[in-house]
Design a protein around this motif. Structure first.
Motif, PDB file in Angstrom:
ATOM      1  N   THR A   1      18.410 129.184  39.247  1.00  0.00           N
ATOM      2  CA  THR A   1      17.337 129.471  38.288  1.00  0.00           C
ATOM      3  C   THR A   1      17.913 129.937  36.954  1.00  0.00           C
ATOM      4  O   THR A   1      17.506 129.465  35.884  1.00  0.00           O
ATOM      5  N   ASN A   2      18.861 130.845  37.012  1.00  0.00           N
ATOM      6  CA  ASN A   2      19.481 131.342  35.783  1.00  0.00           C
ATOM      7  C   ASN A   2      20.243 130.256  35.037  1.00  0.00           C
ATOM      8  O   ASN A   2      20.162 130.154  33.802  1.00  0.00           O
ATOM      9  N   ASN A   3      20.980 129.444  35.764  1.00  0.00           N
ATOM     10  CA  ASN A   3      21.762 128.381  35.125  1.00  0.00           C
ATOM     11  C   ASN A   3      20.868 127.297  34.532  1.00  0.00           C
ATOM     12  O   ASN A   3      21.143 126.770  33.447  1.00  0.00           O
ATOM     13  N   THR A   4      19.804 126.957  35.236  1.00  0.00           N
ATOM     14  CA  THR A   4      18.901 125.908  34.765  1.00  0.00           C
ATOM     15  C   THR A   4      18.235 126.271  33.443  1.00  0.00           C
ATOM     16  O   THR A   4      18.079 125.428  32.560  1.00  0.00           O
ATOM     17  N   TYR A   5      17.857 127.549  33.313  1.00  0.00           N
ATOM     18  CA  TYR A   5      17.103 127.963  32.126  1.00  0.00           C
ATOM     19  C   TYR A   5      17.913 128.869  31.197  1.00  0.00           C
ATOM     20  O   TYR A   5      17.349 129.468  30.284  1.00  0.00           O
ATOM     21  N   SER A   6      19.220 128.946  31.433  1.00  0.00           N
ATOM     22  CA  SER A   6      20.115 129.747  30.571  1.00  0.00           C
ATOM     23  C   SER A   6      19.592 131.178  30.412  1.00  0.00           C
ATOM     24  O   SER A   6      19.441 131.689  29.302  1.00  0.00           O
ATOM     25  N   LEU A   7      19.354 131.822  31.553  1.00  0.00           N
ATOM     26  CA  LEU A   7      18.815 133.176  31.561  1.00  0.00           C
ATOM     27  C   LEU A   7      19.734 134.110  32.330  1.00  0.00           C
ATOM     28  O   LEU A   7      20.669 133.677  33.001  1.00  0.00           O
ATOM     29  N   LYS A   8      19.451 135.402  32.226  1.00  0.00           N
ATOM     30  CA  LYS A   8      20.127 136.406  33.032  1.00  0.00           C
ATOM     31  C   LYS A   8      19.061 137.348  33.564  1.00  0.00           C
ATOM     32  O   LYS A   8      18.832 138.439  33.040  1.00  0.00           O
ATOM     33  N   LEU A   9      18.399 136.902  34.623  1.00  0.00           N
ATOM     34  CA  LEU A   9      17.281 137.629  35.183  1.00  0.00           C
ATOM     35  C   LEU A   9      17.752 138.682  36.189  1.00  0.00           C
ATOM     36  O   LEU A   9      18.888 138.656  36.652  1.00  0.00           O
ATOM     37  N   SER A  10      16.864 139.593  36.518  1.00  0.00           N
ATOM     38  CA  SER A  10      17.174 140.623  37.508  1.00  0.00           C
ATOM     39  C   SER A  10      17.409 139.977  38.869  1.00  0.00           C
ATOM     40  O   SER A  10      16.695 139.050  39.253  1.00  0.00           O
ATOM     41  N   LYS A  11      18.395 140.492  39.566  1.00  0.00           N
ATOM     42  CA  LYS A  11      18.772 139.914  40.861  1.00  0.00           C
ATOM     43  C   LYS A  11      18.107 140.680  41.995  1.00  0.00           C
ATOM     44  O   LYS A  11      18.571 141.725  42.423  1.00  0.00           O
ATOM     45  N   LYS A  12      16.996 140.137  42.474  1.00  0.00           N
ATOM     46  CA  LYS A  12      16.297 140.706  43.622  1.00  0.00           C
ATOM     47  C   LYS A  12      16.173 139.608  44.677  1.00  0.00           C
ATOM     48  O   LYS A  12      15.524 138.584  44.431  1.00  0.00           O
ATOM     49  N   ILE A  13      16.784 139.827  45.818  1.00  0.00           N
ATOM     50  CA  ILE A  13      16.803 138.796  46.851  1.00  0.00           C
ATOM     51  C   ILE A  13      16.001 139.264  48.062  1.00  0.00           C
ATOM     52  O   ILE A  13      16.193 140.375  48.568  1.00  0.00           O
ATOM     53  N   LEU A  14      15.106 138.405  48.508  1.00  0.00           N
ATOM     54  CA  LEU A  14      14.300 138.663  49.698  1.00  0.00           C
ATOM     55  C   LEU A  14      14.520 137.500  50.665  1.00  0.00           C
ATOM     56  O   LEU A  14      13.977 136.414  50.465  1.00  0.00           O
ATOM     57  N   PRO A  15      15.334 137.697  51.700  1.00  0.00           N
ATOM     58  CA  PRO A  15      15.634 136.591  52.621  1.00  0.00           C
ATOM     59  C   PRO A  15      14.381 136.022  53.266  1.00  0.00           C
ATOM     60  O   PRO A  15      13.384 136.731  53.469  1.00  0.00           O
ATOM     61  N   ILE A  16      14.439 134.747  53.591  1.00  0.00           N
ATOM     62  CA  ILE A  16      13.325 134.106  54.286  1.00  0.00           C
ATOM     63  C   ILE A  16      13.326 134.534  55.756  1.00  0.00           C
ATOM     64  O   ILE A  16      14.346 134.984  56.288  1.00  0.00           O
ATOM     65  N   ILE A  17      12.179 134.405  56.405  1.00  0.00           N
ATOM     66  CA  ILE A  17      12.075 134.795  57.810  1.00  0.00           C
ATOM     67  C   ILE A  17      11.600 133.607  58.632  1.00  0.00           C
ATOM     68  O   ILE A  17      11.084 132.619  58.098  1.00  0.00           O
ATOM     69  N   ILE A  18      11.791 133.720  59.934  1.00  0.00           N
ATOM     70  CA  ILE A  18      11.357 132.673  60.860  1.00  0.00           C
ATOM     71  C   ILE A  18      10.456 133.296  61.921  1.00  0.00           C
ATOM     72  O   ILE A  18      10.340 134.520  62.030  1.00  0.00           O
TER      73      ILE A  18
END
Length: 292
Positions: free
Chosen positions: A46-63
């Motif tokens: 996402t950051n590379n595609t839009y040349s941004l430096k957004l906040s890094k918040k990761i929420l893993p997916i669940i099953i």
């Protein structure tokens, strides 16, 4: 913007106005702590595609952890290998590559293996044509429903699973040593690096690879995978189960989601005027869905 094919990439690169709207939307959402990512690959892309430096918040997916399955009890020395997923454009080459390179290991180290493919897709016939000279047995099981997947994996006594996306979590959940397959759209020379799921960074369950990600030395990573499996399988199983339990179990992820939700001030009113639909999109939605 989704990368489906080479043509789509060209079209997407020309969508300057649309990309600018998306960029403004992302910045607004990020300023209000309203955006999270399923893994590091998603964040960096996402950051590379839009040349941004957004906040890094990761929420893993669940099953779904409530599916029934039997505990795997291995009684023979053969290594049962699985691939779980569609046989489609961006998954075809990684699958073909890992089969070919496992074949090199089998021939060099005299390993007794059997391969099971759980999934179907438009590239199945192409795959069958390419693996005619493979020295070990490959079983095409076909489509398996999500509800039955865990019991099918345990029924076939799978020792190691190669996959991407939620399929790596399915096998990890029941303690099957799991390797993340990264994806790419064209045939590549040499070898990508293979990692156990617990060696991946930022909860990655698959990222796009490019030419620079392949070299002859990465074959050592696949050799290490099988050395670990043959000589230290019990430890790999423990690490796999612990990694899933600590990072992906539904309660942990849900609690983290609530924390992210409470810290966000985002409301729809903050973005509705930025990301208005254009005339073409409005016309398309009305023609197809009757929506204005």
């Amino acid at each position: 913007i989704f990368k489906i094919s080479f043509i789509d990439k060209i079209i997407n690169s020309c969508r300057f106005h649309s990309k600018n709207k998306i960029k403004k939307t992302l910045l607004e959402i990020d300023s209000r702590e309203g955006i999270v990512y399923m893994d590091g690959a998603n964040y960096y892309n996402t950051n590379n595609t839009y040349s941004l430096k957004l906040s890094k918040k990761i929420l893993p997916i669940i099953i779904n952890e409530n599916r029934k399955y039997n505990k795997i009890e291995k009684i023979n020395k053969k290594i049962n290998i699985s691939y779980v997923g569609r046989i489609s454009d961006f998954k075809y080459f990684p699958l073909l590559k890992v089969i070919q390179q496992i074949n090199v290991l089998v021939l060099n180290k005299k390993i007794d293996v059997e391969f099971f493919i759980f999934g179907d897709g438009e590239f199945k016939e192409a795959l069958i044509d390419q693996i005619k000279q493979i020295s070990f047995k490959i079983n095409f099981i076909g489509f398996v429903s999500n509800n039955n997947l865990l019991s099918v994996l345990s029924h076939h006594e799978i020792n190691i699973n190669f996959a991407m996306g939620t399929s790596v979590l399915d096998s990890s959940f029941i303690g099957i040593p799991t390797v993340v397959l990264n994806f790419y759209y064209v045939e590549m020379r040499n070898t990508p690096k293979y990692n156990w799921i617990y060696e991946e960074l930022d909860f990655s369950v698959g990222k796009e690879l490019f030419k620079q990600d392949f070299n002859i030395y990465n074959f050592n990573s696949l050799e290490k995978i099988f050395d670990d499996l043959i000589n230290n399988e019990a430890n790999v199983i423990i690490k796999t189960k612990d990694y899933y339990r600590i990072n992906y179990n539904a309660e942990t992820v849900t609690n983290q989601f609530v924390k992210f939700l409470n810290s966000s001030s985002l409301k729809f009113m903050h973005i509705k005027n930025i990301h208005n639909k254009g005339l073409i999109r409005k016309t398309y939605n009305y023609a197809k869905y009757g929506l204005r």
